[in-house]
Design a protein around this motif. Structure first.
Motif, short mmCIF file in Angstrom:
data_model
loop_
_atom_site.label_atom_id
_atom_site.label_comp_id
_atom_site.label_asym_id
_atom_site.label_seq_id
_atom_site.Cartn_x
_atom_site.Cartn_y
_atom_site.Cartn_z
N VAL A 257 -11.76 4.93 7.73
CA VAL A 257 -11.11 5.81 6.76
C VAL A 257 -11.70 5.63 5.36
O VAL A 257 -11.94 6.59 4.64
CB VAL A 257 -9.59 5.52 6.75
CG1 VAL A 257 -8.92 6.15 5.55
CG2 VAL A 257 -8.97 6.03 8.03
N THR A 258 -11.95 4.39 4.98
CA THR A 258 -12.35 4.13 3.59
C THR A 258 -13.85 4.15 3.37
O THR A 258 -14.30 4.26 2.24
CB THR A 258 -11.84 2.76 3.11
OG1 THR A 258 -12.45 1.75 3.94
CG2 THR A 258 -10.33 2.66 3.22
N ALA A 259 -14.64 4.00 4.43
CA ALA A 259 -16.10 3.89 4.34
C ALA A 259 -16.53 2.69 3.51
O ALA A 259 -17.65 2.63 3.01
CB ALA A 259 -16.72 5.19 3.78
N VAL A 260 -15.63 1.71 3.39
CA VAL A 260 -15.94 0.51 2.61
C VAL A 260 -16.28 -0.63 3.57
O VAL A 260 -15.53 -0.91 4.51
CB VAL A 260 -14.74 0.12 1.71
CG1 VAL A 260 -14.95 -1.23 1.06
CG2 VAL A 260 -14.49 1.20 0.67
N PHE B 166 -9.99 10.92 -2.31
CA PHE B 166 -9.39 10.78 -3.63
C PHE B 166 -9.09 9.33 -3.97
O PHE B 166 -8.38 9.03 -4.90
CB PHE B 166 -8.12 11.63 -3.71
CG PHE B 166 -7.18 11.36 -2.57
CD1 PHE B 166 -6.20 10.39 -2.69
CD2 PHE B 166 -7.28 12.04 -1.38
CE1 PHE B 166 -5.36 10.10 -1.65
CE2 PHE B 166 -6.43 11.77 -0.31
CZ PHE B 166 -5.47 10.80 -0.45
N LYS B 167 -9.60 8.42 -3.14
CA LYS B 167 -9.32 7.00 -3.39
C LYS B 167 -10.59 6.29 -3.81
O LYS B 167 -11.67 6.57 -3.31
CB LYS B 167 -8.76 6.35 -2.12
CG LYS B 167 -7.38 6.87 -1.77
CD LYS B 167 -6.64 5.90 -0.86
CE LYS B 167 -5.15 6.19 -0.90
NZ LYS B 167 -4.39 5.29 -0.06
N PRO B 169 -13.37 3.50 -3.80
CA PRO B 169 -14.41 3.84 -4.78
C PRO B 169 -15.02 5.22 -4.55
O PRO B 169 -15.98 5.55 -5.22
CB PRO B 169 -15.45 2.74 -4.51
CG PRO B 169 -15.35 2.50 -3.03
CD PRO B 169 -13.90 2.71 -2.68
N TYR B 170 -14.47 5.99 -3.62
CA TYR B 170 -15.10 7.27 -3.27
C TYR B 170 -14.22 8.45 -3.65
O TYR B 170 -13.93 9.32 -2.85
CB TYR B 170 -15.48 7.28 -1.78
CG TYR B 170 -16.45 6.18 -1.43
CD1 TYR B 170 -17.64 6.04 -2.14
CD2 TYR B 170 -16.17 5.26 -0.43
CE1 TYR B 170 -18.53 5.01 -1.85
CE2 TYR B 170 -17.06 4.23 -0.13
CZ TYR B 170 -18.24 4.12 -0.84
OH TYR B 170 -19.11 3.10 -0.55
N ALA B 220 -14.82 11.28 3.42
CA ALA B 220 -14.77 10.65 2.11
C ALA B 220 -15.77 9.50 2.13
O ALA B 220 -15.79 8.73 3.06
CB ALA B 220 -13.35 10.13 1.86
N GLY B 221 -16.63 9.43 1.14
CA GLY B 221 -17.62 8.36 1.14
C GLY B 221 -18.68 8.64 0.11
O GLY B 221 -18.57 9.59 -0.68
N PRO B 222 -19.73 7.82 0.12
CA PRO B 222 -20.75 7.94 -0.93
C PRO B 222 -21.43 9.31 -0.98
O PRO B 222 -21.70 9.82 -2.07
CB PRO B 222 -21.77 6.85 -0.58
CG PRO B 222 -21.30 6.18 0.64
CD PRO B 222 -19.95 6.70 1.02
#
Lengths: 352, 244
Positions: A257-260, B166-167, B169-170, B220-222
């Motif tokens: 979900v976060t791509a982190v 919308f969160k 770091p992206y 959502a991402g870079p």
């Protein structure tokens, strides 16, 4: 935006008053109450406040019908209730992963549906962020219900009984996504489990007796598990890598979900409520028993880059050391979290 | 495709101040590709500034939280302003802002996408209805901009740019204030001016080569953030204003 919120609150203010009157009625005649419309005294403030979608009996009952409606799936074979069975706290008994249309297997274990009103995000990865929009995911997932929102609305709008029931609630037609999602949320938000023997104990209610072993188990939990399984919801709804695997190639968990990168291998902390009923365990249902889960934490934790620091001990060992006695006491305590009333409440079942 | 959110009727109720005179302002979105008009499924491909060729099958985006600025610096915030613009639906490209207090406006600001509050607000109606296929269900939130097409240079021959998130770091929410080029928009009870925008699709692809598989973005991402930075940097320009 602020103006909208204020206006919405003003709009629901009247409805809020109606809820309040429902609640006082509930105390007089519990059988008439909408399930879950009274917030348990020992729970924190909910994320999905009562006045956001004020419980009404008619909406709740229509929500229940939708929850058990197999027509929501593409081929009419699977309902929400197929993977979320009441007698196991709306988890999926025996199935390691969810079973969708045409016998397709999902990738994760269907979580218990309980106390959803208190959750700020959902699923093992926290993807859905509102109880109302959550059903869109299983509805459209090809491995689950494999349907489209458009087609679900089309099917519902073709059935006179649904047309009439929705019209009675909303006073307009056709049935749209707002009506559909809000009504389904009436049911899912009402799935409150707060009447276990443990709850009776903490609220000093009749029947709230815990044995010495159960009390010892509670103390072990507070000391060794409460970093994640906190509050009377027994989860802080955070995400952790609990040391199940060395790599997460098939399911990156929270990172999906976060791509982190730091979120790879992190999964949502599940509640311990009704945990004795909700086997199998973990995001992929790999453990069949609570004993296996405790063995994992005691000596099964494996190394990976995002392993939670809580599971690293100062001596370099991994996991949470638990003696045989502590494990036995923990399992005894887990059993006090079983809420028979919730598991058997006719108002939540497919055929009340 | 009437894009205004139905909730606006609630928003009006707390406006208890005496009725101010209001007028209407139209924002017109004209989609272009460099110097050419955008045409879906056009026979001849377009060319990016980097030289890649592409065709467009879908081009949709949200415009929200519109604010108008007066010469004296005061601001009018359009309540519940959420609009879904689709190239395939002609009248979605005309955004009608009604009940604008009469006045001389010298600036405009809007969000390309949907603010974080509405992204997590549950079931919505109108432009924000998830039935509009601009909502991610697996990572819930709105797709701010959706461009789909084809390119011979892309490894799979297909282009899919679904930008959202919308969160940190992206965070891909971008707010822009295109210049009115010194013009003043006079909103009157009997004047309904039109602001005519050029929306240049080429700006999406600044610094992007389609041969790079990671240039495609559908989460959502870079890469979503890179596209968002691109479209915030001058994709919307005010071409001219009709006083009417």
């Amino acid at each position: 935006m602020k103006r909208t919120l204020t206006a919405s609150l003003a709009f629901w203010g009247l409805a809020g008053l109606l809820v309040a009157s429902c609640q006082s009625e509930a105390e007089v005649a519990p059988s008439e109450a909408v399930p879950g419309s009274v917030l348990p005294a020992n729970f924190p403030a909910p994320a999905y406040a009562l006045d956001q979608n004020p419980p009404s009996r008619e909406a709740f009952e229509l929500g229940r019908i939708l929850f058990y409606e197999p027509m929501l799936s593409r081929d009419g074979s699977v309902s929400c209730g197929s993977c979320h069975q009441q007698f196991v706290a709306f988890a999926n008994a025996d199935h390691r992963v969810s079973h969708g249309v045409a016998g397709r297997l999902g990738t994760r274990n269907a979580p218990a549906l309980q106390n959803l009103r208190w959750k700020r995000d959902f699923f093992w990865d926290g993807g859905p962020k509102n109880l109302e929009t959550l059903p869109l995911a299983p509805l459209t997932n090809p491995l689950e219900m494999d349907e489209t929102l458009e087609n679900v609305l089309h099917k519902l709008n073709n059935i006179t009984e649904y047309q009439q029931r929705f019209f009675k609630l909303y006073g307009r037609q056709p049935i749209d996504s707002y009506q559909f999602l809000r009504t389904l949320a009436q049911f899912t938000a009402g799935l409150t489990s707060a009447n276990s023997r443990y709850d009776q104990y903490v609220r000093h209610e009749p029947g709230g007796e815990l044995t010495a072993a159960e009390l010892r188990g509670r103390a072990v939990l507070a000391q060794k598990c409460a970093a994640c399984h906190s509050t009377d919801l027994f989860t802080d709804d955070s995400f952790h890598n609990n040391g199940l695997d060395r790599q997460f190639a098939t399911d990156s968990g929270r990172a999906h979900v976060t791509a982190v990168r730091a979120d790879v291998g992190l999964f949502k902390v599940p509640s311990l409520r009704n945990v004795a009923q909700t086997a199998p365990y973990m995001h992929d249902g790999r453990f069949q028993t609570l004993a296996q889960v405790l063995e994992h934490y005691d000596h099964g934790v494996v190394e990976s880059p995002t392993l939670d620091p809580i599971l690293r001990r100062s001596d370099g060992q991994l996991g949470i050391p638990l003696t045989r006695q502590e494990k036995s006491d923990l399992v005894a305590f887990f059993n006090t979290l079983t809420d028979q009333e919730f598991l058997k409440d006719k108002r939540l079942s497919e055929r009340p | 495709m009437c894009a205004t959110v139905l909730l606006s009727s609630c928003g009006d109720k707390d406006n208890s101040s005496p009725a101010t005179e209001t007028g209407t302002l139209d924002l017109e979105m004209e989609h272009i590709v460099g110097t050419q008009a955008l045409e879906l499924n056009r026979a001849t491909p377009y060319t990016t500034t980097a030289g890649d060729q592409f065709k467009v099958t879908t081009f949709n985006y949200y415009i929200s939280n519109i604010k108008l600025k007066k010469a004296d610096g005061t601001e009018y915030v359009q309540p519940d302003s959420y609009y879904l613009v689709k190239e395939s639906i002609a009248n979605s490209k005309r955004l009608t802002l009604d009940k604008i207090p009469v006045g001389d406006y010298t600036g405009i600001t809007f969000t390309i996408g949907v603010d974080s509050a509405r992204n997590v607000a549950g079931a919505q109606m109108g432009a924000l209805d998830p039935s509009n296929n601009m909502f991610w269900d697996w990572n819930s939130g709105y797709i701010f901009l959706k461009m789909e097409g084809t390119s011979d240079q892309a490894p799979s021959k297909s282009l899919i740019f679904h930008v959202g998130g919308f969160k940190k770091p992206y965070n891909a929410i971008r707010t822009v204030s295109p210049s009115l080029n010194g013009k003043t928009v006079l909103v009157r009870t009997d004047h309904s001016p039109e602001m005519h925008f050029h929306v240049d699709l080429l700006k999406l692809f600044t610094g992007i080569r389609f041969a790079d598989a990671s240039s495609n973005s559908h989460s959502a991402g870079p890469s979503a953030v890179r596209i968002a930075d691109n479209y915030a940097a001058g994709m919307f320009t005010v071409d001219h204003i009709h006083a009417n």
